[in-house]
Design a protein around this motif. Structure first.
Motif, PDB file in Angstrom:
ATOM      1  N   ARG A  44       0.963  -1.221  -0.017  1.00 43.57           N
ATOM      2  CA  ARG A  44       0.075   0.136   0.045  1.00 43.57           C
ATOM      3  C   ARG A  44       0.926   1.354  -0.038  1.00 43.57           C
ATOM      4  NH1 ARG A  44      -4.985  -0.107   3.892  1.00 43.57           N
ATOM      5  NH2 ARG A  44      -5.147  -2.067   2.921  1.00 43.57           N
ATOM      6  N   GLY A  45       0.684   2.143  -1.002  1.00 44.71           N
ATOM      7  CA  GLY A  45       1.364   3.251  -1.236  1.00 44.71           C
ATOM      8  C   GLY A  45       0.637   4.303  -0.823  1.00 44.71           C
ATOM      9  N   LEU A  46       1.240   5.961  -0.480  1.00 45.47           N
ATOM     10  CA  LEU A  46       0.593   6.936  -0.163  1.00 45.47           C
ATOM     11  C   LEU A  46       0.266   7.727  -1.467  1.00 45.47           C
ATOM     12  CD1 LEU A  46      -0.079   9.440   1.856  1.00 45.47           C
ATOM     13  CD2 LEU A  46       2.181  10.275   1.341  1.00 45.47           C
ATOM     14  N   VAL A  47      -0.782   8.129  -1.753  1.00 39.80           N
ATOM     15  CA  VAL A  47      -1.323   9.115  -2.889  1.00 39.80           C
ATOM     16  C   VAL A  47      -1.266  10.571  -2.307  1.00 39.80           C
ATOM     17  CG1 VAL A  47      -3.080   9.584  -4.526  1.00 39.80           C
ATOM     18  CG2 VAL A  47      -2.957   7.089  -3.620  1.00 39.80           C
ATOM     19  N   ALA A  48      -1.889  10.806  -1.288  1.00 41.78           N
ATOM     20  CA  ALA A  48      -1.950  11.974  -0.785  1.00 41.78           C
ATOM     21  C   ALA A  48      -2.223  12.333   0.560  1.00 41.78           C
ATOM     22  CB  ALA A  48      -2.646  13.102  -1.816  1.00 41.78           C
ATOM     23  N   TYR A  58       2.060  15.104  -2.077  1.00 41.42           N
ATOM     24  CA  TYR A  58       1.544  14.078  -3.186  1.00 41.42           C
ATOM     25  C   TYR A  58       2.612  13.218  -3.282  1.00 41.42           C
ATOM     26  CZ  TYR A  58      -2.316  17.246  -4.057  1.00 41.42           C
ATOM     27  OH  TYR A  58      -3.421  18.373  -4.046  1.00 41.42           O
ATOM     28  N   SER A  59       2.152  11.864  -3.785  1.00 39.34           N
ATOM     29  CA  SER A  59       3.136  11.168  -4.536  1.00 39.34           C
ATOM     30  C   SER A  59       3.697  11.618  -5.862  1.00 39.34           C
ATOM     31  CB  SER A  59       2.383   9.860  -4.609  1.00 39.34           C
ATOM     32  OG  SER A  59       1.472   9.664  -5.458  1.00 39.34           O
ATOM     33  N   TYR A  60       4.743  11.295  -6.358  1.00 38.70           N
ATOM     34  CA  TYR A  60       5.145  11.656  -7.588  1.00 38.70           C
ATOM     35  C   TYR A  60       3.957  11.165  -8.822  1.00 38.70           C
ATOM     36  CZ  TYR A  60       7.932  11.610 -11.958  1.00 38.70           C
ATOM     37  OH  TYR A  60       8.453  12.269 -12.982  1.00 38.70           O
ATOM     38  N   SER A  61       3.489   9.990  -8.592  1.00 33.99           N
ATOM     39  CA  SER A  61       2.377   9.726  -9.660  1.00 33.99           C
ATOM     40  C   SER A  61       1.191  10.828  -9.756  1.00 33.99           C
ATOM     41  CB  SER A  61       1.974   8.431  -9.624  1.00 33.99           C
ATOM     42  OG  SER A  61       1.380   8.211  -8.421  1.00 33.99           O
ATOM     43  N   ALA A  62       0.791  11.127  -8.407  1.00 35.41           N
ATOM     44  CA  ALA A  62      -0.282  12.163  -8.147  1.00 35.41           C
ATOM     45  C   ALA A  62      -0.375  13.331  -8.559  1.00 35.41           C
ATOM     46  CB  ALA A  62      -0.860  11.766  -6.615  1.00 35.41           C
ATOM     47  N   ARG A  63       1.072  14.021  -8.153  1.00 34.48           N
ATOM     48  CA  ARG A  63       1.403  15.353  -8.316  1.00 34.48           C
ATOM     49  C   ARG A  63       0.952  15.533  -9.815  1.00 34.48           C
ATOM     50  NH1 ARG A  63       6.623  15.415  -6.784  1.00 34.48           N
ATOM     51  NH2 ARG A  63       5.935  14.832  -4.728  1.00 34.48           N
ATOM     52  N   GLY A  64       0.028  16.919  -9.574  1.00 35.87           N
ATOM     53  CA  GLY A  64      -0.214  17.648 -10.924  1.00 35.87           C
ATOM     54  C   GLY A  64      -1.520  17.062 -11.630  1.00 35.87           C
ATOM     55  N   ARG A  65      -2.071  15.941 -11.114  1.00 37.44           N
ATOM     56  CA  ARG A  65      -3.336  15.208 -11.830  1.00 37.44           C
ATOM     57  C   ARG A  65      -4.096  15.046 -10.468  1.00 37.44           C
ATOM     58  NH1 ARG A  65      -3.303  10.110 -13.465  1.00 37.44           N
ATOM     59  NH2 ARG A  65      -1.591   9.388 -11.971  1.00 37.44           N
ATOM     60  N   PHE A  66      -3.841  14.954  -9.346  1.00 42.60           N
ATOM     61  CA  PHE A  66      -4.812  14.736  -8.233  1.00 42.60           C
ATOM     62  C   PHE A  66      -4.650  15.813  -7.228  1.00 42.60           C
ATOM     63  CE2 PHE A  66      -4.352   9.707  -8.201  1.00 42.60           C
ATOM     64  CZ  PHE A  66      -4.744   9.626  -9.636  1.00 42.60           C
ATOM     65  N   THR A  67      -6.003  16.223  -6.692  1.00 40.28           N
ATOM     66  CA  THR A  67      -6.026  17.294  -5.619  1.00 40.28           C
ATOM     67  C   THR A  67      -6.786  16.593  -4.304  1.00 40.28           C
ATOM     68  OG1 THR A  67      -6.256  18.846  -7.472  1.00 40.28           O
ATOM     69  CG2 THR A  67      -6.911  19.549  -5.283  1.00 40.28           C
ATOM     70  N   ILE A  68      -6.066  16.695  -3.428  1.00 35.83           N
ATOM     71  CA  ILE A  68      -6.670  16.521  -1.868  1.00 35.83           C
ATOM     72  C   ILE A  68      -7.131  17.517  -1.423  1.00 35.83           C
ATOM     73  CG2 ILE A  68      -4.522  16.430  -0.644  1.00 35.83           C
ATOM     74  CD1 ILE A  68      -5.480  13.954   0.661  1.00 35.83           C
ATOM     75  N   SER A  69      -8.370  17.464  -0.567  1.00 32.80           N
ATOM     76  CA  SER A  69      -8.847  18.491   0.145  1.00 32.80           C
ATOM     77  C   SER A  69      -9.604  17.970   1.409  1.00 32.80           C
ATOM     78  CB  SER A  69      -9.830  19.621  -0.709  1.00 32.80           C
ATOM     79  OG  SER A  69     -10.700  18.841  -1.153  1.00 32.80           O
ATOM     80  N   ARG A  70      -9.855  18.787   2.249  1.00 25.94           N
ATOM     81  CA  ARG A  70     -10.672  18.344   3.583  1.00 25.94           C
ATOM     82  C   ARG A  70     -11.513  19.281   3.747  1.00 25.94           C
ATOM     83  NH1 ARG A  70      -6.568  16.910   7.970  1.00 25.94           N
ATOM     84  NH2 ARG A  70      -8.555  16.845   9.623  1.00 25.94           N
ATOM     85  N   ASP A  71     -12.738  18.874   4.580  1.00 27.81           N
ATOM     86  CA  ASP A  71     -13.624  19.696   5.211  1.00 27.81           C
ATOM     87  C   ASP A  71     -13.769  19.358   6.611  1.00 27.81           C
ATOM     88  OD1 ASP A  71     -15.831  20.939   6.178  1.00 27.81           O
ATOM     89  OD2 ASP A  71     -17.089  20.857   4.447  1.00 27.81           O
TER      90      ASP A  71
END
Length: 124
Positions: A44-48, A58-71
């Motif tokens: 299991r690997g970290l995405v964000a 962000y993980s390298y693969s997620a950076r620029g394509r994925f966006t994490i946010s929280r409420d």
């Protein structure tokens, strides 16, 4: 304390998908909320991840394509995924670190909680 993930599904390559994960319980605060992913037979690997004061990794693969946010008011973390690739296909898991819960006058600390996986499938 439970984490309930949702939002997985089937999407074509290049498409977008948003995952949600809501924490339930008498939660006072959550230090870090994160998304991981794990393919069968792999670690299991970290995405964000995002802290309660908004710091993001962000993980390298997620950076620029994925966006994490929280409420924080809803104890919910989101992962907006775009430009999805077939290699993004796998199970995604939400994670929470440093959870503080109050029950009456009693305070409980949960070091770590995992949600169930939600499957993301990206077709080519």
């Amino acid at each position: 304390v439970q984490l309930q993930a949702s939002g997985g599904g089937l999407v074509q390559a290049g498409g977008s998908l948003t995952l949600s994960c809501a924490a339930s319980g008498n939660i006072f605060s959550i230090n870090v909320m994160a998304w991981y992913r794990q393919a069968p037979g792999k670690e299991r690997g970290l995405v964000a991840r995002i802290t309660n004061d908004g710091r993001i990794d962000y993980s390298y693969s997620a950076r620029g394509r994925f966006t994490i946010s929280r409420d924080n008011a809803k104890n919910t973390v989101y992962l907006q995924m775009s430009s999805l690739k077939p290699e993004d296909t796998t199970f995604y898991y939400c994670n929470a670190l440093g959870i503080t819960v109050y029950s009456g006058n009693l305070r409980y600390e949960y070091p770590e909680v995992w949600g169930q996986g939600t499957l993301v499938t990206v077709s080519s």
